[in-house]
Write a protein that holds these residues in place. Sequence first.
Motif, PDB file in Angstrom:
ATOM      1  N   UNK A   6       0.815  -1.212   0.000  1.00  0.00           N
ATOM      2  CA  UNK A   6       0.000   0.000   0.000  1.00  0.00           C
ATOM      3  C   UNK A   6       0.848   1.262   0.000  1.00  0.00           C
ATOM      4  N   UNK A   7       0.243   2.351  -0.433  1.00  0.00           N
ATOM      5  CA  UNK A   7       0.948   3.624  -0.490  1.00  0.00           C
ATOM      6  C   UNK A   7       1.433   4.024   0.896  1.00  0.00           C
ATOM      7  N   UNK A   8       2.679   4.444   0.973  1.00  0.00           N
ATOM      8  CA  UNK A   8       3.275   4.843   2.244  1.00  0.00           C
ATOM      9  C   UNK A   8       4.226   3.818   2.814  1.00  0.00           C
ATOM     10  N   UNK A   9       4.221   2.603   2.249  1.00  0.00           N
ATOM     11  CA  UNK A   9       5.085   1.556   2.780  1.00  0.00           C
ATOM     12  C   UNK A   9       6.552   1.878   2.482  1.00  0.00           C
ATOM     13  N   UNK A  10       7.410   1.538   3.419  1.00  0.00           N
ATOM     14  CA  UNK A  10       8.842   1.768   3.226  1.00  0.00           C
ATOM     15  C   UNK A  10       9.309   3.138   3.669  1.00  0.00           C
ATOM     16  N   UNK A  11       8.424   3.924   4.285  1.00  0.00           N
ATOM     17  CA  UNK A  11       8.820   5.249   4.763  1.00  0.00           C
ATOM     18  C   UNK A  11       9.717   5.116   5.985  1.00  0.00           C
ATOM     19  N   UNK A  12      10.618   6.086   6.154  1.00  0.00           N
ATOM     20  CA  UNK A  12      11.507   6.074   7.312  1.00  0.00           C
ATOM     21  C   UNK A  12      10.926   6.831   8.501  1.00  0.00           C
ATOM     22  N   UNK A  13       9.972   7.722   8.277  1.00  0.00           N
ATOM     23  CA  UNK A  13       9.352   8.471   9.365  1.00  0.00           C
ATOM     24  C   UNK A  13       7.935   8.865   8.959  1.00  0.00           C
ATOM     25  N   UNK A  14       7.212   9.492   9.872  1.00  0.00           N
ATOM     26  CA  UNK A  14       5.814   9.859   9.634  1.00  0.00           C
ATOM     27  C   UNK A  14       5.683  10.794   8.441  1.00  0.00           C
ATOM     28  N   UNK A  15       6.558  11.801   8.384  1.00  0.00           N
ATOM     29  CA  UNK A  15       6.472  12.771   7.300  1.00  0.00           C
ATOM     30  C   UNK A  15       6.609  12.099   5.936  1.00  0.00           C
ATOM     31  N   UNK A  16       7.588  11.209   5.808  1.00  0.00           N
ATOM     32  CA  UNK A  16       7.802  10.533   4.534  1.00  0.00           C
ATOM     33  C   UNK A  16       6.622   9.626   4.198  1.00  0.00           C
ATOM     34  N   UNK A  17       6.037   8.987   5.213  1.00  0.00           N
ATOM     35  CA  UNK A  17       4.890   8.105   5.003  1.00  0.00           C
ATOM     36  C   UNK A  17       3.710   8.891   4.425  1.00  0.00           C
ATOM     37  N   UNK A  18       3.455  10.064   4.994  1.00  0.00           N
ATOM     38  CA  UNK A  18       2.344  10.893   4.516  1.00  0.00           C
ATOM     39  C   UNK A  18       2.597  11.421   3.114  1.00  0.00           C
ATOM     40  N   UNK A  19       3.835  11.844   2.846  1.00  0.00           N
ATOM     41  CA  UNK A  19       4.180  12.383   1.528  1.00  0.00           C
ATOM     42  C   UNK A  19       4.052  11.307   0.455  1.00  0.00           C
ATOM     43  N   UNK A  20       4.449  10.077   0.782  1.00  0.00           N
ATOM     44  CA  UNK A  20       4.324   8.980  -0.179  1.00  0.00           C
ATOM     45  C   UNK A  20       2.867   8.703  -0.525  1.00  0.00           C
ATOM     46  N   UNK A  21       1.987   8.848   0.459  1.00  0.00           N
ATOM     47  CA  UNK A  21       0.573   8.607   0.210  1.00  0.00           C
ATOM     48  C   UNK A  21      -0.054   9.689  -0.661  1.00  0.00           C
ATOM     49  N   UNK A  22       0.563  10.858  -0.676  1.00  0.00           N
ATOM     50  CA  UNK A  22       0.031  11.955  -1.490  1.00  0.00           C
ATOM     51  C   UNK A  22       0.132  11.660  -2.979  1.00  0.00           C
ATOM     52  N   UNK A  23       1.013  10.694  -3.341  1.00  0.00           N
ATOM     53  CA  UNK A  23       1.170  10.376  -4.770  1.00  0.00           C
ATOM     54  C   UNK A  23      -0.119   9.822  -5.359  1.00  0.00           C
ATOM     55  N   UNK A  24      -0.956   9.227  -4.515  1.00  0.00           N
ATOM     56  CA  UNK A  24      -2.217   8.655  -4.998  1.00  0.00           C
ATOM     57  C   UNK A  24      -3.365   9.658  -4.961  1.00  0.00           C
ATOM     58  N   UNK A  25      -3.085  10.843  -4.438  1.00  0.00           N
ATOM     59  CA  UNK A  25      -4.119  11.877  -4.370  1.00  0.00           C
ATOM     60  C   UNK A  25      -4.041  12.765  -5.609  1.00  0.00           C
ATOM     61  N   UNK A  26      -5.178  13.170  -6.094  1.00  0.00           N
ATOM     62  CA  UNK A  26      -5.222  14.004  -7.291  1.00  0.00           C
ATOM     63  C   UNK A  26      -5.225  15.478  -6.909  1.00  0.00           C
ATOM     64  N   UNK A  27      -4.590  16.284  -7.760  1.00  0.00           N
ATOM     65  CA  UNK A  27      -4.567  17.741  -7.620  1.00  0.00           C
ATOM     66  C   UNK A  27      -4.114  18.170  -6.227  1.00  0.00           C
TER      67      UNK A  27
END
Length: 432
Positions: free
Chosen positions: A146-167
């Motif tokens: 799932x989106x966010x996997x492999x993040x090193x910290x909370x900030x990176x996890x959230x930023x990775x999930x933003x890739x699936x968000x539009x606009x």
Amino acid sequence: MQSARKVRKMEQHLEQRLQTKLFMSKHLQQSLSLLTYSYEELLDCLQEKAESNPLLEIDFPLPHPGNTNMTEYIAHEQVPSLETVLLEQLASLRLPAAAHAELLYLVEHVTEDGYLQCDLEEMADIFSIPLEHCEKQVKALQHFEPAGVGARDLQECLILQLRDCQEVPDYIAPIIKNDLELLADQQFWKLAQKYNITEEDADSCLSLIRRLKPSLRADHERYENTYMFPEILVETIGQEVVVQLQEKYFPAISINEVYQELLKDHGENHYLKIHLSEALRLKSGVTNRYETLFRVAKTAVEYQSAFFLGGKPLRALRMRDMASMLGLHVSTISRAVHEKYIQTPKGVLPLKSLFERGVHNESQEHVSRSFIQLKIKEIIDGENKQKPFSDQQIAALLMLQSIQVTRRTVAKYREQLRLPSSIDRKERKNRL
């Protein structure tokens, strides 16, 4: 005429070489897959193979998932765990062996929450690759679901999930990376000034982030498989450590005699020949798995014998060192210890727990993390509680014992021991 014979002979030779190479490739591929499997995964694989291959006869011992009266031993999965999901994606990529081993190593260091807890310097050392290449492989892992996997910290996890968000506005990622606390405190006016946006924009940013997941555990935690079967038994007899396979729990694989006789009478039967080849390859692969697992476990346990016999700290042991001892590739060691467990006088332990990265002392000997932690605890236990040592002073005292570590390493190991800082350890004199 003679030239044509040479051509045909050459074609036959090339075809034979190609077939041999193909067989070896399949055999090696299956052996590596079987080596990676946990005990339960191995049983599931063999059950599936036995159902599809009439020449295979497998005698499953207890406990086994197929035996309904053994349910107390096993916690079945209803849907794949996070690790299973990642391993399935990895298998589907069909990567070269080296790249597959590197990504497998990273997958093994993903926590239940989906975060990557991996020392990339250690990874670079294990696989003899540049640190930059390790970072590249981390980026590859972060494209898994799932989106966010492999993040090193909370900030990176959230930023990775933003890739699936539009606009998604450009300012959201910098806010998450640098000012998540301001956002959490809803100090929208400060964010508006810093990022040249309106307070409404900052509020919308908070609304978007609230839809993201700080942890991936919730999607998988109720399905995780908690069953652990130790394939290796470790016993201490006097001053000797004895290591053996728990063979009574291993499935016995054989070839059906009726079909073997049919094959003798009908040697050209393509169907039987194919299934016989698969059965023999599987039997050989399982045998190789047991042999490799035993070699790795026996060597690791004997290397750490002082830990089992005298309760001393684990010695530093890298997978790279083990590979050198046994003449194997480091990726083979990584596969051999993956999801394998050993029954010891100290309880059931992951085989992987016997491997510890260490530092070099002045004699260029490896000193393990456990040994350093023991020394840190000894220093703190013997200090003047009214003038406790700082982390920098502890590092200096360790250096006098030929153990070179930084202040930050001391702080990390001290926190792992759950020992407070020097300020919190200080005892104040009672004032009259």
